[in-house]
Design a protein around this motif. Sequence first.
Motif, PDB file in Angstrom:
ATOM      1  N   MET A   7     -21.716  -3.267  -3.004  1.00 35.48           N
ATOM      2  CA  MET A   7     -21.162  -2.109  -2.214  1.00 35.48           C
ATOM      3  C   MET A   7     -21.058  -2.551  -0.797  1.00 35.48           C
ATOM      4  N   SER A   8     -19.782  -2.986  -0.198  1.00 38.83           N
ATOM      5  CA  SER A   8     -19.582  -3.131   1.149  1.00 38.83           C
ATOM      6  C   SER A   8     -19.542  -1.923   1.926  1.00 38.83           C
ATOM      7  N   GLY A   9     -19.082  -0.784   1.378  1.00 41.17           N
ATOM      8  CA  GLY A   9     -18.932   0.294   2.431  1.00 41.17           C
ATOM      9  C   GLY A   9     -17.454   0.496   2.366  1.00 41.17           C
ATOM     10  N   GLY A  10     -16.705  -0.433   1.789  1.00 40.78           N
ATOM     11  CA  GLY A  10     -15.087  -0.134   1.650  1.00 40.78           C
ATOM     12  C   GLY A  10     -14.937   0.450   0.247  1.00 40.78           C
ATOM     13  N   VAL A  11     -13.565   0.884   0.467  1.00 40.25           N
ATOM     14  CA  VAL A  11     -12.913   1.470  -0.976  1.00 40.25           C
ATOM     15  C   VAL A  11     -12.735   0.519  -1.999  1.00 40.25           C
ATOM     16  N   ASP A  12     -12.564  -0.646  -1.927  1.00 39.33           N
ATOM     17  CA  ASP A  12     -12.516  -1.433  -3.221  1.00 39.33           C
ATOM     18  C   ASP A  12     -13.771  -1.468  -4.075  1.00 39.33           C
ATOM     19  N   SER A  13     -14.972  -1.710  -3.292  1.00 37.79           N
ATOM     20  CA  SER A  13     -16.103  -1.988  -3.974  1.00 37.79           C
ATOM     21  C   SER A  13     -16.594  -0.561  -4.577  1.00 37.79           C
ATOM     22  N   ALA A  14     -16.376   0.618  -3.548  1.00 35.95           N
ATOM     23  CA  ALA A  14     -16.764   1.746  -4.392  1.00 35.95           C
ATOM     24  C   ALA A  14     -16.020   2.016  -5.635  1.00 35.95           C
ATOM     25  N   VAL A  15     -14.601   1.901  -5.706  1.00 35.77           N
ATOM     26  CA  VAL A  15     -13.850   2.041  -6.957  1.00 35.77           C
ATOM     27  C   VAL A  15     -14.427   1.275  -7.875  1.00 35.77           C
ATOM     28  N   ASP A  53     -20.906   0.842   7.569  1.00 36.11           N
ATOM     29  CA  ASP A  53     -20.595   0.605   6.323  1.00 36.11           C
ATOM     30  C   ASP A  53     -21.778   0.629   5.284  1.00 36.11           C
ATOM     31  N   ALA A  54     -22.888   0.529   5.906  1.00 36.51           N
ATOM     32  CA  ALA A  54     -23.936   0.888   4.886  1.00 36.51           C
ATOM     33  C   ALA A  54     -24.050   2.404   4.565  1.00 36.51           C
ATOM     34  N   ARG A  55     -23.861   3.229   5.686  1.00 36.78           N
ATOM     35  CA  ARG A  55     -23.957   4.479   5.101  1.00 36.78           C
ATOM     36  C   ARG A  55     -22.536   5.036   4.419  1.00 36.78           C
ATOM     37  N   ASP A  56     -21.627   4.264   4.720  1.00 36.96           N
ATOM     38  CA  ASP A  56     -20.565   4.499   3.780  1.00 36.96           C
ATOM     39  C   ASP A  56     -20.772   4.200   2.228  1.00 36.96           C
ATOM     40  N   ALA A  57     -21.343   3.135   2.075  1.00 34.90           N
ATOM     41  CA  ALA A  57     -21.585   2.391   0.776  1.00 34.90           C
ATOM     42  C   ALA A  57     -22.711   3.537   0.254  1.00 34.90           C
ATOM     43  N   ALA A 171      -2.781   0.301  -3.489  1.00 34.68           N
ATOM     44  CA  ALA A 171      -2.400   1.691  -3.404  1.00 34.68           C
ATOM     45  C   ALA A 171      -2.848   2.324  -4.466  1.00 34.68           C
ATOM     46  N   GLN A 172      -3.212   2.019  -5.663  1.00 34.88           N
ATOM     47  CA  GLN A 172      -3.551   2.747  -6.862  1.00 34.88           C
ATOM     48  C   GLN A 172      -5.140   2.961  -6.639  1.00 34.88           C
ATOM     49  N   VAL A 173      -5.805   1.902  -6.096  1.00 37.59           N
ATOM     50  CA  VAL A 173      -7.231   1.947  -5.856  1.00 37.59           C
ATOM     51  C   VAL A 173      -7.573   2.945  -4.748  1.00 37.59           C
ATOM     52  N   ARG A 174      -6.703   3.064  -3.692  1.00 45.28           N
ATOM     53  CA  ARG A 174      -6.981   4.270  -2.654  1.00 45.28           C
ATOM     54  C   ARG A 174      -6.654   5.337  -3.370  1.00 45.28           C
ATOM     55  N   ALA A 175      -5.704   5.657  -4.054  1.00 47.07           N
ATOM     56  CA  ALA A 175      -5.267   7.070  -4.673  1.00 47.07           C
ATOM     57  C   ALA A 175      -6.410   7.387  -5.624  1.00 47.07           C
ATOM     58  N   GLU A 176      -7.002   6.620  -6.240  1.00 42.14           N
ATOM     59  CA  GLU A 176      -8.072   6.708  -7.285  1.00 42.14           C
ATOM     60  C   GLU A 176      -9.212   7.319  -6.829  1.00 42.14           C
ATOM     61  N   ALA A 177      -9.549   6.509  -5.196  1.00 40.21           N
ATOM     62  CA  ALA A 177     -10.733   6.946  -4.394  1.00 40.21           C
ATOM     63  C   ALA A 177     -10.678   8.137  -4.105  1.00 40.21           C
ATOM     64  N   ARG A 180     -11.451  10.740  -6.863  1.00 34.02           N
ATOM     65  CA  ARG A 180     -12.601  10.907  -6.929  1.00 34.02           C
ATOM     66  C   ARG A 180     -13.613  11.541  -5.844  1.00 34.02           C
ATOM     67  N   GLY A 181     -12.954  11.718  -4.763  1.00 34.83           N
ATOM     68  CA  GLY A 181     -13.810  12.354  -3.850  1.00 34.83           C
ATOM     69  C   GLY A 181     -14.432  11.302  -2.831  1.00 34.83           C
ATOM     70  N   LEU A 182     -14.141  10.098  -2.800  1.00 36.03           N
ATOM     71  CA  LEU A 182     -14.851   9.009  -2.070  1.00 36.03           C
ATOM     72  C   LEU A 182     -14.335   9.200  -0.514  1.00 36.03           C
ATOM     73  N   ALA A 183     -15.039   9.173   0.437  1.00 36.45           N
ATOM     74  CA  ALA A 183     -14.513   9.385   1.712  1.00 36.45           C
ATOM     75  C   ALA A 183     -13.942   8.010   2.368  1.00 36.45           C
ATOM     76  N   VAL A 184     -14.198   6.769   1.359  1.00 38.33           N
ATOM     77  CA  VAL A 184     -13.667   5.718   2.166  1.00 38.33           C
ATOM     78  C   VAL A 184     -12.128   5.345   1.584  1.00 38.33           C
ATOM     79  N   ALA A 185     -11.575   6.414   1.106  1.00 44.49           N
ATOM     80  CA  ALA A 185     -10.066   6.197   0.439  1.00 44.49           C
ATOM     81  C   ALA A 185      -9.110   5.715   1.633  1.00 44.49           C
ATOM     82  N   ASP A 186      -9.459   6.405   2.655  1.00 49.21           N
ATOM     83  CA  ASP A 186      -8.484   5.811   3.758  1.00 49.21           C
ATOM     84  C   ASP A 186      -8.949   4.744   4.584  1.00 49.21           C
ATOM     85  N   LYS A 187     -10.227   4.319   4.514  1.00 45.01           N
ATOM     86  CA  LYS A 187     -10.788   3.326   5.503  1.00 45.01           C
ATOM     87  C   LYS A 187     -10.196   2.136   5.414  1.00 45.01           C
ATOM     88  N   PRO A 188      -9.771   1.542   6.621  1.00 48.42           N
ATOM     89  CA  PRO A 188      -8.997   0.333   6.813  1.00 48.42           C
ATOM     90  C   PRO A 188      -9.653  -0.919   6.373  1.00 48.42           C
TER      91      PRO A 188
END
Length: 359
Positions: A7-15, A53-57, A171-177, A180-188
């Motif tokens: 988990m890098s702290g980004g949206v992809d690894s979270a989903v 990033d560590a905190r986001d993860a 786009a589908q990954v961000r929408a899913e995030a 799911r209530g993941l705060a990283v959904a819109d993280k660049p």
Amino acid sequence: MRVLAAMSGGVDSAVAAARAVDAGHDVTGVHLALARNPQTYRSGARGCCTLEDARDARRAADVIGIPFYVWDMADRFHEDVVDDFVAEYAAGRTPNPCLRCNEKIKFAAVLDRAVALGFDAVVTGHHARLGGDGLLRRSVDLPKDQSYVLAVLRRDQLDRSLFPLGDSTKAQVRAEAAERGLAVADKPDSHDICFIADGDTRRFLAERLGESPGDIVDARTGAVLGAHSGAYAYTVGQRRGLALREPAPDGRPRYVLSITPVTNTVTVGSVDMLDVSEVAADRPVWTGGPAPDGPFECDVQLRAHGEVVPATVELAGGRMLASLRRPARGVAAGQALVAYRPDPAGDIVLGSATIGSRD
């Protein structure tokens, strides 16, 4: 399966981690601390491995409901990726640090430790697919496809890897995030080279290699057209920033054709001189089934997000040799040659090798 989610702290690894849970796996999240001196805040979409990033993860793992740990791999990353990056530029090559990170860190050091701890596989947020046949394929989201930087993986590493995002667009990954209530959904997304947060590769290399003045010469005449403070600041195909003393006779731009560390020269010429028809690459890795005995037809990609070129490829003498059906430009030593087989279910990665010579 018992799987470790990087988990890098980004949206992809979270989903990806969340989907692994949904698939019924026993998932543990881990954030790789790769920077020796992590900064507190990211600068937009640049850089990674920050404290943020560590905190986001960690927050994402809490939302998903999985255990979470931080592994300090900064020294290993510095040795296998950063030092290699600097050494490759010093040798006149243009490396891709994402390839080396996948090869040496995420799917070597991390996977080896995961297996030693009793995990069956590592799950990541890479945009690529592993079919039921175990073959690596391009993502359905071609602009985000990362199969090129995963093509360095061996068969045994792929057998212990999971890429849950390959059938989805970004786009589908961000929408899913968001759902799911993941705060990283819109993280660049992180861009450029992760360990050069300001994006200034020339400065980064100069600080480590020092100034080394040399000549910029014309490929046709051998005439000295300018000077440089370090050949490492240039790469094949570069047009801007050459600061040449005189224009070409036809008034057209000149491009970097080659870098020669032995003489510390940068050779430039016209755009047509960038055309390459033959490419030889070293240290081949073959994962697309049994290796062929002779030449075969396929598509090759010669740099990340570069164009795909039909070619005849042969494995011979510990090298991968490609005869391109049409010339390619901007082919740089140190990049990867990745061979693909077109397939209705998604192009299949056959193998890869590190580009050495090209003619």
